[in-house]
Each structure stands twice: as C-alpha cells, then as structure tokens.
Write a protein that holds these residues in place. Structure first.
Motif, PDB file in Angstrom:
ATOM      1  N   PRO A   1      -3.217   9.711   9.137  1.00 30.00           N
ATOM      2  CA  PRO A   1      -2.196   9.839   8.088  1.00 30.00           C
ATOM      3  C   PRO A   1      -0.832   9.298   8.500  1.00 30.00           C
ATOM      4  O   PRO A   1       0.042   9.088   7.651  1.00 30.00           O
ATOM      5  CB  PRO A   1      -2.114  11.360   7.862  1.00 30.00           C
ATOM      6  N   GLY A   2      -0.629   9.089   9.802  1.00 29.53           N
ATOM      7  CA  GLY A   2       0.675   8.673  10.307  1.00 29.53           C
ATOM      8  C   GLY A   2       1.646   9.841  10.268  1.00 29.53           C
ATOM      9  O   GLY A   2       1.455  10.764   9.480  1.00 29.53           O
ATOM     10  N   PRO A   3       2.659   9.860  11.096  1.00 32.02           N
ATOM     11  CA  PRO A   3       2.946   8.858  12.122  1.00 32.02           C
ATOM     12  C   PRO A   3       1.991   8.989  13.315  1.00 32.02           C
ATOM     13  O   PRO A   3       1.593  10.104  13.664  1.00 32.02           O
ATOM     14  CB  PRO A   3       4.393   9.200  12.532  1.00 32.02           C
TER      15      PRO A   3
ATOM     16  N   ARG B   1       9.239  18.564   0.108  1.00 38.43           N
ATOM     17  CA  ARG B   1       8.633  18.781   1.432  1.00 38.43           C
ATOM     18  C   ARG B   1       9.454  19.830   2.152  1.00 38.43           C
ATOM     19  O   ARG B   1      10.692  19.769   2.159  1.00 38.43           O
ATOM     20  CB  ARG B   1       8.624  17.479   2.239  1.00 38.43           C
TER      21      ARG B   1
ATOM     22  N   HIS C   1      -0.996  19.279   1.829  1.00 34.46           N
ATOM     23  CA  HIS C   1      -0.349  17.987   1.580  1.00 34.46           C
ATOM     24  C   HIS C   1      -1.279  17.245   0.605  1.00 34.46           C
ATOM     25  O   HIS C   1      -2.017  16.339   0.984  1.00 34.46           O
ATOM     26  CB  HIS C   1      -0.216  17.241   2.910  1.00 34.46           C
TER      27      HIS C   1
ATOM     28  N   ARG D   1      -2.283  13.720  14.328  1.00 39.16           N
ATOM     29  CA  ARG D   1      -1.211  13.866  15.316  1.00 39.16           C
ATOM     30  C   ARG D   1      -1.122  15.313  15.792  1.00 39.16           C
ATOM     31  O   ARG D   1      -1.354  16.241  15.004  1.00 39.16           O
ATOM     32  CB  ARG D   1       0.115  13.463  14.638  1.00 39.16           C
TER      33      ARG D   1
ATOM     34  N   GLN E   1       0.824  18.372  16.136  1.00 38.74           N
ATOM     35  CA  GLN E   1       2.026  18.815  15.403  1.00 38.74           C
ATOM     36  C   GLN E   1       2.893  19.660  16.338  1.00 38.74           C
ATOM     37  O   GLN E   1       3.020  20.877  16.147  1.00 38.74           O
ATOM     38  CB  GLN E   1       1.605  19.632  14.173  1.00 38.74           C
TER      39      GLN E   1
ATOM     40  N   ARG F   1      -1.509  20.381   7.793  1.00 36.91           N
ATOM     41  CA  ARG F   1      -1.685  20.523   6.339  1.00 36.91           C
ATOM     42  C   ARG F   1      -2.577  19.398   5.802  1.00 36.91           C
ATOM     43  O   ARG F   1      -3.230  19.551   4.775  1.00 36.91           O
ATOM     44  CB  ARG F   1      -0.316  20.492   5.647  1.00 36.91           C
ATOM     45  N   VAL F   2      -2.590  18.259   6.519  1.00 34.69           N
ATOM     46  CA  VAL F   2      -3.447  17.146   6.099  1.00 34.69           C
ATOM     47  C   VAL F   2      -4.912  17.566   6.242  1.00 34.69           C
ATOM     48  O   VAL F   2      -5.739  17.312   5.366  1.00 34.69           O
ATOM     49  CB  VAL F   2      -3.142  15.885   6.944  1.00 34.69           C
TER      50      VAL F   2
END
Ligand code: ASP
Length: 311
Positions: free
Chosen positions: A263-265, A108, A136, A223, A225, A169-170
């Motif tokens: 996806p969390g957090p 990562r 990701h 989230r 970012q 990226r998710v």
C-alpha cells in the motif's frame, strides 16, 4: 448505485453487492483516466474538504485529484497549519467545517473511530481515509480493483498478507473485503505482530513465509507501523527482513504468476526487497496508486448521489 449509508466509514458496512458495484464504477473511471478524458462535472458546485490529522502522500493527493477531476471545489486542510495545533478539539473543528457547508469530508486520524464520531456531528458525507488501526476502506477497494484487473475475479484467489498485521488498518479492511468476496486470506508474520483472535475473521495464521506464501496468487507486504507500536515487537529491522522481508527466494513459494502488492509507503530492505518492489511483471505497486484515483472518484461520485437521491 446508492450506498447503504451516507458515509464510507469502513468495509464492514458494505455488502458484496455494493463492493462489486463500486469496483465496476471505479473500473470505468480507470478507463476514462487512461484515455485522458479526465474532466467530469459530477461534483460541480460541491465542496470536498480533505482533513488529515496524520501524514499522507498517496491518499490525500488522490482524493484531491479525484475531487478535482469530478469538478468539486477541493480544500486541503493540514492539521499543522490549522487551529487544531492551537488546541481546537476535533468536534469544534468539525462544527467549523460544517458551517462552511462542505458536502464531502475526507478524514484521516490516528484514533480509531474518529471519522465515525465526526459523521455524527457534520452534515457532510464522511469518508474514512484511515483511522488508527481500524480501517482504510478506500485502500482495500483500490487493492481489490487492482487484483480484479489482473485476475478477473476475487473469488477463489489465495491472498497472503504479510508483516505487521496487528497495527495495520490496511490489513483489516483487506481481510473484510477479500473474505466477503470469496478469497482465501492468510496472514503471515511473527506472533508479536499477529493480533490474537484474528482467525475469527476467517483467515489462517502463518508464522513462516514459505508456508504462508505457498501457492498464493497475491502477496501483499505491509510496512511496520512503528508509529503505533509500543515496545520492541521485533528484534531489529534487519532480522525482520531476514525472516519476513519479501524477496525473490520467499516469493518463489507463491504461484509463478503471483502479484506483489504494497500500500505504500515502502521501507525497502525491511518488509520488501527493491528487486521485488520494482519487478516489471510481478509488482503492481504503481498500478495500485493509479487505481487509487479511480476508486476515490467512484466513492465520491456514489456518496454525492446517495446524499441527493434525485440527482
Ligand atoms: N498508507 C497506509 C496507511 O495509511 C499504509 C501505511 O501507512 O503503511 O495505513
């Protein structure tokens, strides 16, 4: 199954056939994990190094668990305690790890393309565990597995991905995977958080949650970012929640059986309301974490087999 390449750097390099095969294998690992028969020796004698240059809870621990469940020797390198903090370059770190004959390297990094660069320099199979705003892949695979377990298929579903699309990226990996598998994908967020040209990926853009969520089968909240944002792209977290935070009123526009994912957090009260995040029947956020272990077992298993064709 064998992968088309030695590494897993992104969803982009996968054919829908590879995605389905990975999900099928992950499903069998999910069942094994639930049955309590978690130890296997598929990776016995192999070394897995987790190299995380950015913080992680779920991804790092699930790769560790996945590697251990398959019998690998697992080493976690956290950058704050490695020589990277003494100024060692990424490539020198890679050369050091290479000399230790590591088989699987999970990376990562905050820079897009760092895992791809490492993949050119090491003998190990490299797995991208999140690179900057790029991809990701294992997150998208675990999201797909979670969806498939509930809906039976990915084809023909409408998925609304909400919030900070620009820095996620998710979002990118999910868009690539879901469109390849026949889902309809909508991105929903303020204009400042939707990258220009994203329609080229086959998604539709919505700036209004009611419009974006209408009739959706899946609602995915992301989230903000903030670590990747420069300048104020939203007026305030409170205002963001008012317009884009996923709460019961906004979710009511989706199908009555729509699933809620993240996806969390999570930042509760910013992109998602606690009542929805913890909803007993609608939220599958914990199952996403569970499927993360199964998907990473499948990826490690397949890449180890791809590296040794006669195994
Ligand atoms: N855990 C995910 C990632 O690493 C999502 C996030 O951090 O918001 O991209």
């Amino acid at each position: 199954m064998r992968m088309p390449t030695r590494h897993l750097l992104g969803i982009e390099s996968l054919h829908p056939r590879d995605i389905s095969a990975l999900l099928d294998l992950a499903e069998s690992y999910a069942l094994l994990n639930r049955s309590g028969k978690t130890r296997r020796d598929v990776l016995r004698g192999r070394t897995l190094i987790n190299l995380f240059f950015e913080d992680s809870t779920r991804t790092r621990t699930s790769f560790e668990l996945a590697g251990k469940r398959l019998g690998a020797d697992v080493i976690n390198m956290s950058v704050s305690t490695s020589s990277v903090s003494k100024g060692e370059t990424l490539l020198d770190t890679a050369a050091t790890l290479n000399a230790m004959n590591c088989d699987l390297l999970v990376v990562r990094h905050k820079s897009s393309g760092a895992p791809a660069l490492l993949a050119q320099k090491v003998d190990a199979a490299v797995i991208n565990a999140g690179d900057g705003m790029h991809e990701h892949p294992t997150q998208a695979l675990l999201d797909a597995l979670t969806i498939r377990r509930h809906k039976g298929t990915l084809e023909g579903l409408t998925v609304a991905i909400c919030g900070d699309i620009a820095h996620s990226r998710v979002a990118r990996s999910n868009i690539l995977l879901l469109t390849a598998m026949g889902s309809t994908v909508r991105v929903v967020g303020p204009p400042t958080l939707i990258p220009s040209g994203i329609e080229q990926f086959g998604v539709t853009i919505h700036h209004d949650m009611a419009d974006g969520l209408r009739g959706a089968d899946i609602v995915m909240a992301l989230r903000l970012q903030t670590e990747r944002m420069s300048g104020g792209l939203i007026p305030s977290a409170r205002e963001f929640f008012t317009f884009y935070g996923l709460d019961a009123a906004k979710l009511a526009h989706a199908r009555p059986d729509a699933l809620v994912m993240h996806p969390g957090p999570m930042n509760r009260g910013v992109e998602i309301d606690s009542q929805i995040a913890d909803h007993a029947t609608r939220s599958v956020i914990r199952e996403q974490v569970e499927m993360g272990v199964a998907v990473r077992m499948a990826v490690l298993d397949v890449l180890a087999r791809t590296a040794t064709p006669n195994a």
